[in-house]
Design a protein around this motif. Structure first.
Motif: not given
Length: 319
Positions: A231, A260, A281, A283-284
């Motif tokens: 990623q 992430g 992105d 994600h959290r």
């Protein structure tokens, strides 16, 4: 092999000692000369159209002047004794690197957040970013800290190490002068859009190759630390170009992918909103642990860069 040992010594000095406030720092002097030169130019040039041409004087005088001063200092030191020149060179190169300074700044913010002291975290963040911090919540404080550490992997570590490898302390200091110019006058606002354009472009050019090396080293460091290196690479390819800087988006997008998380978003500068492109992105939500993870990535990336530079220096020595 003297250059190899000087590079090693400079890196260790920065990692262990950093930039003690009790010692004079060359960047302070560079900043002093930039301020004086700006005053002279503004006093002599009254038309905005002429400021663009006058702006070329900044990299021409400050960067070349920094190179010349350091070269003369080392020449004088070598005239006294070669060892003095080597020690001075190692110290001067160490002042162009800021591994410890970056880590200390990030750790201070993380410690305040972990202690639940949001006011102190905001104050600490305000020391390293230009955005308004008074109303930021924890994820936004973390975003500011992660972005600062990630972006400066290029400016404060990889670039000066690369230029020190190519041209020793004089070229490393010339790079630091170019970077200081960009941070002081390289803005696109009304005050500096004409006067600072040359400084901004020159800094972009000097960071172009080091930023791309940083992206590659970040992918490797992510894999070694068992983060998401795929990623990391994917976000560099997908999002780095969205950043307004041709260089800063590479480490920021890489760190976002490895962790992430998503960087970028809405910032305020003296109450004026500025919407930056999102990198990665979400994600959290960002947390204090992400600051620590970014610092670890920065440390490993800096070590990998040192190894690359040592290999280059050794190859040059044997040619």
């Amino acid at each position: 092999m003297t250059e190899v040992w000087i590079l090693c010594a400079a890196y260790v000095i920065d990692r262990v000692v950093g930039d003690p406030r009790s010692l004079p720092h060359p960047v302070v002097m560079i900043g002093w000369w930039i301020t004086r030169l700006e005053r002279v130019i503004r006093a002599a040039v009254k038309r905005e159209s002429q400021l663009k041409l006058a702006g070329v004087l900044f990299p021409l005088l400050i960067v070349t002047g920094s190179y010349a001063v350091v070269w003369l200092l080392l020449w004088g030191a070598a005239f006294i004794h070669p060892l003095l020149s080597w020690v001075l060179s190692a110290w001067l190169i160490s002042t162009t690197i800021a591994t410890k300074g970056l880590a200390d700044a990030g750790l201070e913010i993380a410690r305040h957040l972990l202690a639940g002291d949001m006011a102190a975290a905001r104050r600490s963040l305000s020391m390293v970013v230009g955005r308004d911090t008074e109303q930021l919540d924890e994820p936004e404080i973390c975003r500011g800290a992660v972005e600062t550490v990630a972006e400066n992997i290029v400016d404060a570590i990889v670039s000066p190490l690369i230029y020190a490898t190519i041209g020793g302390a004089p070229l490393a200091m010339a790079y630091r002068a170019a970077n200081t110019l960009d941070s002081m006058v390289g803005y696109k606002n009304e005050k500096y859009k004409n006067l600072g354009w040359a400084s901004a472009r020159f800094d972009d050019a000097m960071n172009y190759i080091p930023a791309r090396l940083t992206a590659l080293l970040l992918v490797i460091a992510s894999g070694l630390q068992r983060l998401d290196w795929r990623q990391c690479w994917a976000m560099i390819r997908r999002d780095a170009h969205l950043h307004p800087s041709p260089n800063s988006g590479l480490p920021e997008a890489g760190v976002a992918g490895a962790l992430g998380v998503q960087l970028g978003g809405l910032n305020y500068y003296q109450g004026v909103p500025s919407n930056r492109a999102r990198l990665g992105d979400a994600h959290r939500p960002l947390a204090a642990a992400d600051i620590m993870a970014t610092i670890r990535l920065m440390y490993l990336t800096s070590l990998l860069c040192l190894l690359v530079c040592l290999a280059i220096a050794a190859a040059i020595a044997f040619i």
